[in-house]
Design a protein around this motif. Structure first.
Motif, PDB file in Angstrom:
ATOM      1  N   SER A 193       0.027   8.643   2.728  1.00 58.77           N
ATOM      2  CA  SER A 193      -0.448   8.701   4.286  1.00 58.77           C
ATOM      3  C   SER A 193      -0.383   7.260   5.206  1.00 58.77           C
ATOM      4  CB  SER A 193      -2.002   9.150   4.241  1.00 58.77           C
ATOM      5  OG  SER A 193      -2.524   9.359   5.411  1.00 58.77           O
ATOM      6  N   LEU A 235      -3.442   0.172  -7.422  1.00 61.33           N
ATOM      7  CA  LEU A 235      -4.041   0.217  -6.199  1.00 61.33           C
ATOM      8  C   LEU A 235      -5.520  -0.113  -6.009  1.00 61.33           C
ATOM      9  CD1 LEU A 235      -3.911   1.382  -3.164  1.00 61.33           C
ATOM     10  CD2 LEU A 235      -4.451   4.018  -4.088  1.00 61.33           C
ATOM     11  N   LEU A 278      -3.888   6.381   6.334  1.00 64.67           N
ATOM     12  CA  LEU A 278      -4.899   5.815   5.268  1.00 64.67           C
ATOM     13  C   LEU A 278      -4.544   4.322   5.290  1.00 64.67           C
ATOM     14  CD1 LEU A 278      -7.153   6.131   3.287  1.00 64.67           C
ATOM     15  CD2 LEU A 278      -5.553   6.933   1.525  1.00 64.67           C
ATOM     16  N   VAL A 279      -3.225   4.177   5.256  1.00 68.76           N
ATOM     17  CA  VAL A 279      -2.693   2.734   5.008  1.00 68.76           C
ATOM     18  C   VAL A 279      -3.097   2.058   6.499  1.00 68.76           C
ATOM     19  CG1 VAL A 279      -0.746   1.283   5.417  1.00 68.76           C
ATOM     20  CG2 VAL A 279      -0.675   3.280   3.878  1.00 68.76           C
ATOM     21  N   LEU A 297       0.781  -1.140   0.235  1.00 70.32           N
ATOM     22  CA  LEU A 297       0.071   0.008  -0.147  1.00 70.32           C
ATOM     23  C   LEU A 297       0.722   1.318   0.288  1.00 70.32           C
ATOM     24  CD1 LEU A 297      -2.660  -1.043   2.667  1.00 70.32           C
ATOM     25  CD2 LEU A 297      -3.131  -0.644   0.116  1.00 70.32           C
ATOM     26  N   ARG A 298       1.950   1.163   0.643  1.00 70.10           N
ATOM     27  CA  ARG A 298       2.941   2.313   0.642  1.00 70.10           C
ATOM     28  C   ARG A 298       3.375   2.673  -0.397  1.00 70.10           C
ATOM     29  NH1 ARG A 298       3.279   6.186   4.549  1.00 70.10           N
ATOM     30  NH2 ARG A 298       5.587   6.318   4.391  1.00 70.10           N
ATOM     31  N   HIS A 353       1.854   3.185  -3.135  1.00 65.36           N
ATOM     32  CA  HIS A 353       0.663   3.939  -3.740  1.00 65.36           C
ATOM     33  C   HIS A 353       0.230   5.093  -2.894  1.00 65.36           C
ATOM     34  CE1 HIS A 353       0.413   0.991  -7.085  1.00 65.36           C
ATOM     35  NE2 HIS A 353       0.340   0.201  -5.885  1.00 65.36           N
ATOM     36  N   LEU A 354       0.538   5.055  -1.567  1.00 63.74           N
ATOM     37  CA  LEU A 354      -0.255   5.735  -0.730  1.00 63.74           C
ATOM     38  C   LEU A 354       0.901   6.597   0.345  1.00 63.74           C
ATOM     39  CD1 LEU A 354      -3.291   3.911   0.590  1.00 63.74           C
ATOM     40  CD2 LEU A 354      -3.351   5.724  -1.272  1.00 63.74           C
TER      41      LEU A 354
END
Length: 427
Positions: A50, A111, A53-54, A44-45, A47-48
């Motif tokens: 925050s 994502l 949010l993760v 996830l990190r 793409h994100l």
């Protein structure tokens, strides 16, 4: 599910064999969850940016579990097939979860697709999570359930080591293969289960069928999840309701001691991030060593008394860690605390099973335990974190001790309620 009942149930499995098989099922499930928790955040990190949010996406499975697990466990309670009421769900759910799990790294470049697979995996895995554990009260007599559940908890704890080893050996060079190895463990486990267990032969299943016949009911296993919850709430004996509350409260204390230990080590003890993150490692070994003895103590001295003593030890250990606020003192405190907490973790669900009014609701009660524990895992870090915001990091372990002490008071009240009863209960 079919309502056909076997006329000649297959041979019974011995308690040791069924315990090992259930432990195998839980080992497979928790291996996926532990590896998921450690290796999906990096996906996830990518793409994100925050972290919040993760964290929200990673915490979503707990929220889904609060709603899905009771409903699916209740469905299994109401199922009647020639194979039993648990195995049909495990035979379908575990391979499907393994397939979704092995797909995760292959969706990492997109994502939206990654999130779809994450949600699907969480839905499927939560759907059978309490069902495997419900095989314990189905097959094991009340007086031996603590030691059986201890073996299951040990198997669950060992998955942390397995997930770590797979991560160390494979993730950096062969990330997709690492996910496949964990999925293979699950497939092998469910194959062994399907070849070994026909839970229509279990005493719990046979008792449920007998109750169905005695009621001359046109529907099988009538108690729906809301009916079961409402019956617990309305009962003048508050033992079951108080126990679920105690599970939530002590789960909050336990989760707070785990989720916030790294920033505590950095802020209160002056450790590096890596050193702070390793503070709880020895306590994992302490838990493994204490789990089975606490089951034997519970059978000898009573489950509620053993739980009270263990929770009190956990709270006292947190006080000790506050008084001796050094890295060594903290490690010792966590080891003592984990050994004490094992008394609660091994026996609480057994007490809840033994308080169930019927064999027809064992799965639902296993799910209610899970809901209480997961709710505590969700609320505990926020509660302890709020106390830290007000009082500072230096008192975090004392804050945890206070929450644990509240749980002790609740279980003492349950013990008194049980002792007032005219009929002896196996708790």
């Amino acid at each position: 599910m079919s309502t056909t009942i076997p006329t000649a149930p297959p041979r019974q499995l011995g308690p040791r064999r069924i315990t090992l098989l259930v432990a195998l099922a839980v080992f497979a499930q928790e291996s996926m969850w532990n590896f998921y928790d450690s290796q999906v955040p990096p996906l996830l990190r990518d793409h994100l940016a925050s972290a919040a949010l993760v964290g929200f996406i990673m915490g979503m499975d707990n929220l889904l579990g609060i709603f899905i697990q009771p409903w699916m466990a209740n469905r299994s309670d109401r199922t009647r097939t020639r194979w039993g009421r648990r195995m049909p769900y495990l035979a379908v759910g575990m391979p499907l979860a393994a397939l979704l799990f092995v797909t995760l790294p292959h969706t990492a470049n997109s994502l939206p697709l990654l999130i779809v697979v994450i949600v699907a995996f969480a839905l499927v895995s939560n759907s059978f999570k309490p069902i495997g554990e419900a095989l314990v009260p189905d097959f094991i007599a009340p007086e031996r359930r603590s030691r059986a559940n201890a073996a299951v908890k040990i198997a669950s704890s060992l998955t942390v080591i397995v997930a770590a080893l797979v991560s160390i050996l494979l993730v950096d060079d062969h990330p997709a293969l690492a996910f496949a190895v964990i999925a293979l463990i699950t497939l092998v486990s469910v194959t062994v289960l399907c070849l070994s267990i026909r839970d229509s032969s279990s005493p719990g299943y046979q008792a449920a069928v007998a109750e169905d016949a005695a009621e001359e009911s046109t529907s099988v296993g009538q108690a729906r999840i809301r009916d079961t919850i409402w019956e617990i709430v309305r009962d003048t004996d508050r033992s079951r309701l108080l126990l679920i509350v105690a599970i939530l409260v002590f789960g909050s204390a336990w989760a707070g001691s785990r989720a916030l230990v790294t920033p505590y080590g950095m802020e209160a003890l002056g450790l590096s991030r890596g050193d702070a993150g390793g503070l709880t490692l020895p306590s994992g070994v302490a838990f493994l060593l204490a789990a089975y003895p606490t089951a034997l103590f519970a059978e000898r001295f009573g489950r509620l008394r053993t739980m009270i003593a263990g929770m009190a030890i956990f709270a006292a250990a947190m006080v000790l860690g506050t008084l001796v606020q050094t890295p060594t003192g903290t490690v010792v405190a966590f080891c003592i605390g984990a050994a004490g907490a094992s008394a609660f973790l091994v026996n609480a669900v057994v007490v809840l099973w033994n308080l169930a009014p019927s064999a027809r609701v064992f799965g639902t009660y296993a799910a209610l335990y899970a809901v209480g524990w997961q709710s505590g895992a969700f609320l505990g870090p926020a509660l302890i974190g709020g106390a830290v915001d007000i009082l500072g990091w230096q008192t975090m372990l004392l804050d945890i001790a206070v929450v644990a002490a509240v749980a002790v008071v609740i279980v003492v009240r349950i013990d008194r309620l049980q002792r007032r009863g005219d009929v002896e209960r196996a708790v």
